[in-house]
Design a protein around this motif. Sequence first.
Motif, PDB file in Angstrom:
ATOM      1  N   ALA A 212       0.850  -1.281  -0.035  1.00 14.03           N
ATOM      2  CA  ALA A 212       0.231  -0.132  -0.126  1.00 14.03           C
ATOM      3  C   ALA A 212       0.747   1.309   0.141  1.00 14.03           C
ATOM      4  O   ALA A 212       0.557   2.369  -0.736  1.00 14.03           O
ATOM      5  CB  ALA A 212      -0.951  -0.024   1.168  1.00 14.03           C
ATOM      6  N   VAL A 213       1.797   1.308   0.672  1.00 15.21           N
ATOM      7  CA  VAL A 213       2.989   2.415   0.860  1.00 15.21           C
ATOM      8  C   VAL A 213       3.433   2.728  -0.652  1.00 15.21           C
ATOM      9  O   VAL A 213       3.535   3.756  -0.944  1.00 15.21           O
ATOM     10  CB  VAL A 213       3.907   2.327   1.915  1.00 15.21           C
ATOM     11  N   ALA A 214       3.980   1.495  -1.188  1.00 19.38           N
ATOM     12  CA  ALA A 214       4.721   1.569  -2.282  1.00 19.38           C
ATOM     13  C   ALA A 214       3.395   2.174  -3.349  1.00 19.38           C
ATOM     14  O   ALA A 214       3.912   3.137  -4.306  1.00 19.38           O
ATOM     15  CB  ALA A 214       4.925   0.321  -3.014  1.00 19.38           C
ATOM     16  N   GLY A 215       2.339   1.654  -3.346  1.00 15.72           N
ATOM     17  CA  GLY A 215       1.357   2.043  -4.287  1.00 15.72           C
ATOM     18  C   GLY A 215       1.048   3.540  -4.188  1.00 15.72           C
ATOM     19  O   GLY A 215       0.634   4.358  -5.280  1.00 15.72           O
ATOM     20  N   MET A 216       1.006   3.940  -2.928  1.00 18.58           N
ATOM     21  CA  MET A 216       0.511   5.438  -2.627  1.00 18.58           C
ATOM     22  C   MET A 216       1.662   6.488  -3.088  1.00 18.58           C
ATOM     23  O   MET A 216       1.493   7.509  -3.506  1.00 18.58           O
ATOM     24  CB  MET A 216       0.193   5.646  -1.088  1.00 18.58           C
ATOM     25  N   LYS A 217       3.039   6.001  -2.926  1.00 16.06           N
ATOM     26  CA  LYS A 217       4.100   7.012  -3.423  1.00 16.06           C
ATOM     27  C   LYS A 217       3.916   6.787  -4.932  1.00 16.06           C
ATOM     28  O   LYS A 217       4.407   8.047  -5.416  1.00 16.06           O
ATOM     29  CB  LYS A 217       5.448   5.874  -3.141  1.00 16.06           C
ATOM     30  N   GLN A 218       3.668   5.676  -5.600  1.00 22.31           N
ATOM     31  CA  GLN A 218       3.535   5.996  -6.853  1.00 22.31           C
ATOM     32  C   GLN A 218       2.556   6.728  -7.473  1.00 22.31           C
ATOM     33  O   GLN A 218       2.662   7.583  -8.439  1.00 22.31           O
ATOM     34  CB  GLN A 218       3.323   4.329  -7.563  1.00 22.31           C
ATOM     35  N   MET A 219       1.218   6.740  -6.794  1.00 23.52           N
ATOM     36  CA  MET A 219       0.334   7.763  -7.114  1.00 23.52           C
ATOM     37  C   MET A 219       0.757   9.149  -6.933  1.00 23.52           C
ATOM     38  O   MET A 219       0.578   9.884  -7.790  1.00 23.52           O
ATOM     39  CB  MET A 219      -0.799   7.595  -6.148  1.00 23.52           C
ATOM     40  N   LEU A 220       1.578   9.324  -5.879  1.00 18.38           N
ATOM     41  CA  LEU A 220       2.025  10.925  -5.652  1.00 18.38           C
ATOM     42  C   LEU A 220       2.849  11.264  -6.759  1.00 18.38           C
ATOM     43  O   LEU A 220       2.741  12.412  -6.957  1.00 18.38           O
ATOM     44  CB  LEU A 220       2.639  10.868  -4.261  1.00 18.38           C
ATOM     45  N   GLY A 221       3.858  10.397  -7.076  1.00 17.10           N
ATOM     46  CA  GLY A 221       4.746  10.967  -8.300  1.00 17.10           C
ATOM     47  C   GLY A 221       4.029  11.010  -9.500  1.00 17.10           C
ATOM     48  O   GLY A 221       4.362  11.957 -10.106  1.00 17.10           O
ATOM     49  N   GLU A 222       3.182   9.917  -9.927  1.00 19.15           N
ATOM     50  CA  GLU A 222       2.887  10.163 -11.451  1.00 19.15           C
ATOM     51  C   GLU A 222       1.646  11.344 -11.374  1.00 19.15           C
ATOM     52  O   GLU A 222       1.281  12.035 -12.293  1.00 19.15           O
ATOM     53  CB  GLU A 222       2.204   8.692 -11.489  1.00 19.15           C
ATOM     54  N   ASP A 223       0.684  11.441 -10.460  1.00 18.44           N
ATOM     55  CA  ASP A 223      -0.261  12.231 -10.266  1.00 18.44           C
ATOM     56  C   ASP A 223       0.081  13.811 -10.510  1.00 18.44           C
ATOM     57  O   ASP A 223      -0.746  14.684 -10.970  1.00 18.44           O
ATOM     58  CB  ASP A 223      -1.329  12.015  -8.974  1.00 18.44           C
ATOM     59  N   GLU A 224       1.446  14.083 -10.052  1.00 17.35           N
ATOM     60  CA  GLU A 224       1.700  15.428 -10.222  1.00 17.35           C
ATOM     61  C   GLU A 224       1.750  15.865 -11.583  1.00 17.35           C
ATOM     62  O   GLU A 224       1.807  17.304 -11.745  1.00 17.35           O
ATOM     63  CB  GLU A 224       3.160  15.553  -9.606  1.00 17.35           C
ATOM     64  N   ASP A 225       1.909  14.869 -12.566  1.00 21.49           N
ATOM     65  CA  ASP A 225       2.233  15.222 -13.936  1.00 21.49           C
ATOM     66  C   ASP A 225       0.849  15.245 -14.756  1.00 21.49           C
ATOM     67  O   ASP A 225       0.589  15.194 -15.837  1.00 21.49           O
ATOM     68  CB  ASP A 225       3.059  14.545 -14.634  1.00 21.49           C
ATOM     69  N   LEU A 226      -0.144  15.032 -14.089  1.00 20.24           N
ATOM     70  CA  LEU A 226      -1.594  14.839 -14.613  1.00 20.24           C
ATOM     71  C   LEU A 226      -2.668  15.612 -14.316  1.00 20.24           C
ATOM     72  O   LEU A 226      -2.611  16.091 -13.165  1.00 20.24           O
ATOM     73  CB  LEU A 226      -1.911  13.319 -14.274  1.00 20.24           C
ATOM     74  N   ASN A 227      -3.529  15.890 -15.169  1.00 20.63           N
ATOM     75  CA  ASN A 227      -4.656  16.763 -14.596  1.00 20.63           C
ATOM     76  C   ASN A 227      -5.631  15.948 -13.672  1.00 20.63           C
ATOM     77  O   ASN A 227      -5.430  14.632 -13.569  1.00 20.63           O
ATOM     78  CB  ASN A 227      -5.436  17.243 -15.939  1.00 20.63           C
ATOM     79  N   ILE A 232      -7.354  10.776 -11.378  1.00 26.47           N
ATOM     80  CA  ILE A 232      -8.357   9.793 -10.920  1.00 26.47           C
ATOM     81  C   ILE A 232      -8.222   8.479 -11.496  1.00 26.47           C
ATOM     82  O   ILE A 232      -8.345   7.435 -10.848  1.00 26.47           O
ATOM     83  CB  ILE A 232      -9.860  10.310 -10.914  1.00 26.47           C
ATOM     84  N   GLU A 233      -8.105   8.449 -12.831  1.00 27.81           N
ATOM     85  CA  GLU A 233      -7.923   7.307 -13.647  1.00 27.81           C
ATOM     86  C   GLU A 233      -6.833   6.577 -13.023  1.00 27.81           C
ATOM     87  O   GLU A 233      -6.701   5.215 -13.118  1.00 27.81           O
ATOM     88  CB  GLU A 233      -7.991   7.479 -15.065  1.00 27.81           C
ATOM     89  N   ASN A 234      -5.641   7.271 -13.028  1.00 28.58           N
ATOM     90  CA  ASN A 234      -4.292   6.663 -12.552  1.00 28.58           C
ATOM     91  C   ASN A 234      -4.361   6.066 -11.221  1.00 28.58           C
ATOM     92  O   ASN A 234      -4.021   4.782 -10.778  1.00 28.58           O
ATOM     93  CB  ASN A 234      -3.214   7.570 -12.400  1.00 28.58           C
ATOM     94  N   ASP A 235      -5.087   6.736 -10.346  1.00 26.75           N
ATOM     95  CA  ASP A 235      -5.313   6.169  -8.959  1.00 26.75           C
ATOM     96  C   ASP A 235      -6.129   4.857  -8.827  1.00 26.75           C
ATOM     97  O   ASP A 235      -5.949   3.922  -8.206  1.00 26.75           O
ATOM     98  CB  ASP A 235      -6.524   7.225  -8.314  1.00 26.75           C
ATOM     99  N   GLN A 236      -7.161   4.962  -9.891  1.00 29.72           N
ATOM    100  CA  GLN A 236      -8.091   3.646 -10.106  1.00 29.72           C
ATOM    101  C   GLN A 236      -7.181   2.494 -10.425  1.00 29.72           C
ATOM    102  O   GLN A 236      -7.147   1.533  -9.860  1.00 29.72           O
ATOM    103  CB  GLN A 236      -9.155   3.963 -10.946  1.00 29.72           C
ATOM    104  N   LYS A 237      -6.367   2.742 -11.428  1.00 29.77           N
ATOM    105  CA  LYS A 237      -5.372   1.747 -11.833  1.00 29.77           C
ATOM    106  C   LYS A 237      -4.589   1.159 -10.945  1.00 29.77           C
ATOM    107  O   LYS A 237      -4.476  -0.099 -10.717  1.00 29.77           O
ATOM    108  CB  LYS A 237      -4.553   2.267 -13.107  1.00 29.77           C
ATOM    109  N   ILE A 238      -3.922   1.849 -10.289  1.00 30.86           N
ATOM    110  CA  ILE A 238      -2.988   1.417  -9.041  1.00 30.86           C
ATOM    111  C   ILE A 238      -3.825   0.800  -7.988  1.00 30.86           C
ATOM    112  O   ILE A 238      -3.477  -0.216  -7.454  1.00 30.86           O
ATOM    113  CB  ILE A 238      -2.081   2.595  -8.538  1.00 30.86           C
TER     114      ILE A 238
END
Length: 276
Positions: A212-227, A232-238
């Motif tokens: 879960a920690v790894a997934g949330m870290k991934q969301m934080l990093g990737e979502d910075e560059d997305l609208n 939200i779509e990326n959050d759903q995928k992860i």
Amino acid sequence: MSSPSVSNNVTLEYPHEGVALVTAGNGGAPGHTTTCATVSYLADALDKAIDEGARVIVLASSVEGHWLEHAYLEDIRQLVMGNAATGDPAGWFRSLMTLNRGKAVTIAAINGDTSGGGCELGWACDLRVAEEQARFSQPEVIIGVGTGIGGTSRLMRLIGRTATAEAVLTGLPLTARRVYELGGLNRLVAKGQALEEALKLAKHIAGLPPQAVAGMKQMLGEDEDLNQTQGIENDQKISQGLFANAHSMESMARIQARFDAGESMDQIYWNKGETR
């Protein structure tokens, strides 16, 4: 678990299970500025920590009154002229990428003044703990150059355009309290307490389900560059991958059983209602 020094001024150790402590010392440059050699060793230490299984990395300084300061200017001058610097300048970019997008959660334990590229390394971390006497500055405009690795773009996302404009257009320092009040710090602590508080936070995170920690870290990093829609779509995928994880399935069943038995959220999640 222990590991030798990466160099004579960057050390790596493991104070808690799953937690690495990377400490940068004085690289020998005037004004406590950060040499390419130091930041190259820092990049090596961060990668080594992840390779050795660290889930959380605390980045600290052993220099009294200073965290990581701006780049050693003679390094930059020599590079512009096509000459060698004190070390590999790619260490700056390697460090930034690992801090912001690497597999481990990163926490800056800021014990004193930080500036320029040093600040930018701190802005790249997931979390920041700073002592009240610390000052943060992007003095590039005074030097006659620009913020090359996030001192404008990343800082705007942390404290807003107005405060960032003041910082980068005047070059004057912001106090730790102001940065905290603007949302750029997670904890503001008394002098001498940054490392202790950062390690406490790191130990807590390292004790949570690692997937879960790894997934949330991934969301934080990737979502910075997305609208927002893309985010939200990326959050759903992860998240869908996390929900289906065998350890997550077992955890959900165990927690639901506690709810079924009449326990409250405070009892299950937050240890008598602890908040921040």
